[in-house]
Write a protein that holds these residues in place. Structure first.
Motif, PDB file in Angstrom:
ATOM      1  N   SER A  70      58.184  28.501  16.293  1.00 28.56           N
ATOM      2  CA  SER A  70      58.669  27.554  15.288  1.00 28.56           C
ATOM      3  C   SER A  70      60.101  27.886  14.896  1.00 28.56           C
ATOM      4  O   SER A  70      60.451  29.057  14.746  1.00 28.56           O
ATOM      5  N   SER A  71      60.897  26.869  14.694  1.00 28.53           N
ATOM      6  CA  SER A  71      62.264  27.095  14.217  1.00 28.53           C
ATOM      7  C   SER A  71      62.333  27.110  12.697  1.00 28.53           C
ATOM      8  O   SER A  71      63.311  27.590  12.127  1.00 28.53           O
ATOM      9  N   ASP A  72      61.264  26.606  12.022  1.00 27.56           N
ATOM     10  CA  ASP A  72      61.300  26.523  10.564  1.00 27.56           C
ATOM     11  C   ASP A  72      60.094  27.148   9.858  1.00 27.56           C
ATOM     12  O   ASP A  72      60.018  27.153   8.638  1.00 27.56           O
ATOM     13  N   GLY A  73      59.111  27.663  10.614  1.00 27.59           N
ATOM     14  CA  GLY A  73      57.910  28.239  10.011  1.00 27.59           C
ATOM     15  C   GLY A  73      56.924  27.191   9.535  1.00 27.59           C
ATOM     16  O   GLY A  73      55.902  27.516   8.951  1.00 27.59           O
ATOM     17  N   VAL A  74      57.220  25.929   9.791  1.00 29.18           N
ATOM     18  CA  VAL A  74      56.370  24.821   9.347  1.00 29.18           C
ATOM     19  C   VAL A  74      55.762  24.094  10.539  1.00 29.18           C
ATOM     20  O   VAL A  74      54.547  23.915  10.624  1.00 29.18           O
ATOM     21  N   THR A  75      56.590  23.665  11.470  1.00 23.36           N
ATOM     22  CA  THR A  75      56.150  22.938  12.659  1.00 23.36           C
ATOM     23  C   THR A  75      56.141  23.902  13.844  1.00 23.36           C
ATOM     24  O   THR A  75      57.158  24.537  14.130  1.00 23.36           O
ATOM     25  N   TRP A  76      55.008  23.986  14.538  1.00 21.55           N
ATOM     26  CA  TRP A  76      54.808  24.962  15.600  1.00 21.55           C
ATOM     27  C   TRP A  76      54.554  24.282  16.936  1.00 21.55           C
ATOM     28  O   TRP A  76      53.977  23.207  16.990  1.00 21.55           O
ATOM     29  N   HIS A  77      54.950  24.945  18.026  1.00 26.29           N
ATOM     30  CA  HIS A  77      54.596  24.500  19.369  1.00 26.29           C
ATOM     31  C   HIS A  77      54.182  25.713  20.199  1.00 26.29           C
ATOM     32  O   HIS A  77      54.365  26.859  19.782  1.00 26.29           O
ATOM     33  N   THR A  78      53.629  25.459  21.352  1.00 30.26           N
ATOM     34  CA  THR A  78      53.106  26.508  22.226  1.00 30.26           C
ATOM     35  C   THR A  78      54.132  26.902  23.279  1.00 30.26           C
ATOM     36  O   THR A  78      54.809  26.043  23.840  1.00 30.26           O
ATOM     37  N   GLU A  79      54.210  28.203  23.548  1.00 26.65           N
ATOM     38  CA  GLU A  79      54.947  28.723  24.699  1.00 26.65           C
ATOM     39  C   GLU A  79      54.036  29.711  25.406  1.00 26.65           C
ATOM     40  O   GLU A  79      53.333  30.489  24.750  1.00 26.65           O
TER      41      GLU A  79
END
Length: 111
Positions: A70-79
């Motif tokens: 996450s770049s903001d700690g709110v919206t997350w994605h998978t790597e």
């Protein structure tokens, strides 16, 4: 934090505290460490650790093939992680994230 969760990882970065919980898809963030807001990780997993560096939060999970980013700690994605391992900790230093797993010699590096 929400009392019904098993909080296993906590970090601070970019003016924000971020925590991850085991056996869930729940993370939480706070600007002051007192008032918390829930956010959703990309999958339900046994999240063990979260770190912040270079404008990015990264969480790892025990027996996980993927990290949460996450770049903001709110919206997350998978790597993808390099292997499905019992990832137990992650940290940031010298311009890279390094994760370790228990009972193995495998480490993961994300630059």
């Amino acid at each position: 934090l929400f009392r019904s969760q098993n909080w296993t990882g906590l970090t601070y970065g970019s003016g924000k505290y971020v925590a991850v919980a085991a056996n869930s898809s729940i993370a939480a963030y706070s600007n002051d460490g007192v008032n918390w807001t829930a956010s959703t990780l990309p999958s339900a997993s046994q999240w063990t650790s979260v770190a912040y560096g270079n404008g990015t939060f990264v969480g790892v999970a025990y027996n996980g093939a993927n990290a949460a980013v996450s770049s903001d700690g709110v919206t997350w994605h998978t790597e993808a992680m390099p292997a499905t391992e019992p990832w137990t900790a992650i940290t940031y230093g010298q311009n890279r994230f390094v994760a370790v797993a228990s009972n193995t010699t495998v480490t993961a590096v994300r630059v």
